[in-house]
Scaffold this active site. Sequence first.
Site, short mmCIF file in Angstrom:
data_model
loop_
_atom_site.label_atom_id
_atom_site.label_comp_id
_atom_site.label_asym_id
_atom_site.label_seq_id
_atom_site.Cartn_x
_atom_site.Cartn_y
_atom_site.Cartn_z
N CYS A 1 0.84 -1.19 0.00
CA CYS A 1 0.00 0.00 0.00
C CYS A 1 0.87 1.24 0.00
O CYS A 1 2.11 1.17 0.06
CB CYS A 1 -0.91 0.01 1.24
SG CYS A 1 0.03 -0.03 2.79
N ASP B 1 2.32 10.58 -36.58
CA ASP B 1 3.63 10.61 -37.22
C ASP B 1 3.40 10.30 -38.70
O ASP B 1 2.39 9.69 -39.07
CB ASP B 1 4.53 9.55 -36.58
CG ASP B 1 5.84 9.39 -37.33
OD1 ASP B 1 6.48 10.41 -37.61
OD2 ASP B 1 6.19 8.25 -37.64
#
Length: 787
Positions: A85, A492
């Site tokens: 955690c 691109d």
Amino acid sequence: MITEEEENGEIRYFCCKGCQGVYHLLRSEGLDTFYDKLGKNRLEPPKELSDDLHKFDLEGFRKKYIVERSDGLYEIFLIIEGIHCAACVWLNEKVLHQTPGVVEATINYTTNKAHVVWDPEAIKLSQIIEKIRAIGYNAYPYDPKLQEERANKARRDYYSRLLVAIFATMNIMWIAVAQYTGMFTGMRSDVKAVLNVAEWVLATPTLFYSGWVFFRGAWFGLKNRFVNMDLLVASGASLAYIYSLWAMITGKGEVYFDSVTMIITFVLAGKYLEVLSKKRAADTMDALSNALPTEIMVIENDEKVMVPVEEVKPGDIIEVRPGEKVAIDGVVVAGEGSFDESSLTGESEPIYKRPGDEIVSGSVAIDGVVRYEATKDYGSSMLTTLVGLLEESLTKKPKIERLANEISGYFSLTILSIALLTFVGWFWMTGEFERALVVAISVIVIACPCALGLATPVATLIGINLAARRGVLFKEAAYIETMAKADVLVLDKTGTITEGKPHVVSYEAYGEYDPNWLYALAKSSIHPVSQGIVRYLNEHHERLEEVPLQKVKQVQARGITAEFEGHTLLGGNAKMMQEFGIDVDEESEYTLFYFAVDGKAVARFELRDLPKQGAKEAIEQIRKLGIDIVMLTGDNEKAAARVAEEVGVPHFKAGLFPEEKAKEIDILHAEGHVVVMAGDGINDALALSKSDIAIAMGSGSDVALEVSDVVLLDDRITSLRDAFLISRRTYKFVKQNLALSVIYNSITIPLAVAGYVIPLVAALSMSLSSLMVVGNSMRIKSAFKTK
């Protein structure tokens, strides 16, 4: 080694200096109650771990895992084992920051990967590892293979737990059917008792083995003062189990073991889908590092010596041969040749380099032997700098907050509060503990967030499977939601919109010639233009033969020469033809290739990089969705403008380097846009990591594939269109599922509080709500005809 200290007349013993330091650290932070919770357990590093600490200080280990920085500090990437955690992350970082000699320590909670920087004069790595082990954790150097094994182990663990749950649920339902029938037709008490025991046998491993993940999640949530869905699932299932166990032993009331298994199985299925969809935590940097040579050839006193890249200094002379990748930036001092910089700039054509020209790391030599002087060391070269920027970008990438989690954060606490008040109210009104408990369990079970928990994963799983059939791979379910919200698509050019390789677009013959001669000549070169000629010949001629040429020679950045049966063959650009006294026409906006036999040009080819099939139609359909499209490319302005006009891209920018592409993404973010980018090369990796959703073409570089969130497996731009359509439709149904879940709970919870619902009906109702969500999600497929 035992350490002791005395305080206020009390002697305290510590297994090592590390634990003693942590003790004082926790006390100074007001967290000394940690030791009350620890009880009689001793926190100490296991002996087998202490015995191997010396290996972290060995020279071989240092060379393999530790990076020595220019300022004299050392740095390493570690995996911290045992982190569960955010509190674990805090404790480890706090301990390391308090350790003398440690300059920096940051831990990624998602991957458990720690970046540690320390002063080797003040502390050893073995002491840092020992400090981590002393507080109950373990640390070892980051290794992608070990991380993959860890991810596979987690998937196998969830799979086995889910199998047990499904097996138990399927069998317990047969028993439940018999019991439900017996409620109406009559059933002997001894038969009923046997069936109750059978259900208990099946429900017990389901709750405590399959459901362990929920108990663990609930525990860590409570430790951090957070009520999560795991707590709701664990409490509802546990209370139903405890009450059913009491009813089985006393023979009073009905058992609800079937509800226990159904609760665990349904929600665990959602958890398992989550685990499957998680992005692999492999480090993108490894793909970049593996793409570069570890040793390069350095010229020392006119002798060639292989030297590790880390030992090369500015001023060293480096030799690079055809096919080799450049690892360090520099300036050409001898020789000339063509270099493929497409992985860095996106430039589709090889760049000719001569003395005085700069060479950047990451480019590939195509022809000619070139010697160049290093202008930077390995740590500050172009590609290494790009790695650093990419690493920083990845660590700062914001996490996606799911709508379901936002709702469930409040939902779980609210339901538990309602259930508690319901129990108190019913017990106060009736004085019957059993009745009050049954009603409270009904509230928890009927509101068990199965529908809420499955609203996102079921819809996204269907969307992901549908996308996969159409050549689109979403690496994580959450990316569908983000892509559905996108309003800008950045593309691109080379390899994304276009095919990334030159094709013959025009052919002119000046005389007769044998195509087999040209075929053999072109096949003798790996140059992209020569390969384009080979493809053209294969498409337009049958039964080509590669004749045995003699004296084949690559002419640097110009072409190829050879001889065959007394004939001189030439293939190359106009400059080469002119050098051999052959007059040719140079005027063309495309790349030219000439073929000459015995000093006479016999054929002329024009080549260019063509848009992919269906690119124009796909881009037009994406624009109709209200998505603006921008093309960013490292190619020249003229080539970019031509492609943009052909495929209908309204905006483009040309001549951009990787960091400039990334800046354009930042500008779009600053304007409030949600950006999706598609690319295929190393030059796109930084910009891809900056975008909200990164899409890589399936044939792209390993780096682009690693950093991406979505991969177009079939390399088609039409799959990009499908990705947008599927993500938007899927997200629409996710929102519908959440709305259905909220409406369901708004109706059923008041009924349960009023006592009109028993746990049996609550469990069936819960299942019905889950089936409702699943059924609605199946409608996602209706809009598409799968392949």
